[in-house]
Enzyme design. Structure first.
Site, PDB file in Angstrom:
ATOM      1  CG  ASP A  51      -2.094   1.421   1.219  1.00  0.00           C
ATOM      2  OD1 ASP A  51      -2.566   1.509  -0.052  1.00  0.00           O
ATOM      3  OD2 ASP A  51      -2.005   1.762   2.264  1.00  0.00           O
ATOM      4  CG  ASP A  80      -2.269   7.124   0.829  1.00  0.00           C
ATOM      5  OD1 ASP A  80      -1.807   8.061   1.282  1.00  0.00           O
ATOM      6  OD2 ASP A  80      -3.061   6.263   0.845  1.00  0.00           O
ATOM      7  N   GLY A 123      -6.458   2.572  -2.548  1.00  0.00           N
ATOM      8  CA  GLY A 123      -7.176   3.407  -3.288  1.00  0.00           C
ATOM      9  C   GLY A 123      -7.170   4.547  -4.191  1.00  0.00           C
TER      10      GLY A 123
END
Length: 120
Positions: free
Chosen positions: A11, A13, A46
């Site tokens: 990921d 973040d 995302g």
């Protein structure tokens, strides 16, 4: 027999980026070492695939897979060819938006190159 790692999917973040959104150099170096050892890399987020692509290129990872919009879009590399896309047709998305928003339900909808949310 010890299993060999073939893919690292990370990921952005809070993992590759600090809480301020700055790339963490120690993580970038670790991913480059993994890539040099023959391990495939994927940047997951995302965020929009184009945003993920910019971070990948900033890290010098021009050959990693990009998984954006929480998995709804996959590119074969930064700003690469789309390999997978699973989004609502616009008419369906708009209908969902109207119904859920009017019911005051928190909603985030992902489009091909867009994110719509009524959350802060």
């Amino acid at each position: 027999m010890k299993a060999k790692i073939r893919l690292i999917a990370s990921d952005l973040d809070g993992t590759l980026l600090s809480t301020g959104g700055v790339l963490l150099q120690k993580n970038t170096k670790a991913l480059k070492r993994a890539r040099d050892a023959g391990i495939a890399l994927a940047i997951c987020s995302g965020r929009l695939p184009a945003v993920c692509s910019r971070f990948a290129l900033e890290m010098g990872l021009d050959d990693c897979i990009i998984i954006g919009l929480n998995g709804t879009q996959i590119w074969d590399g930064p700003f690469g060819v789309e390999q997978f896309c699973s989004v609502f047709p616009l008419e369906t998305a708009l209908t969902c938006w109207v119904v859920l928003s009017s019911a005051k339900v928190p909603v985030t909808l992902y489009g091909r190159n867009s994110i719509f949310t009524n959350q802060q």
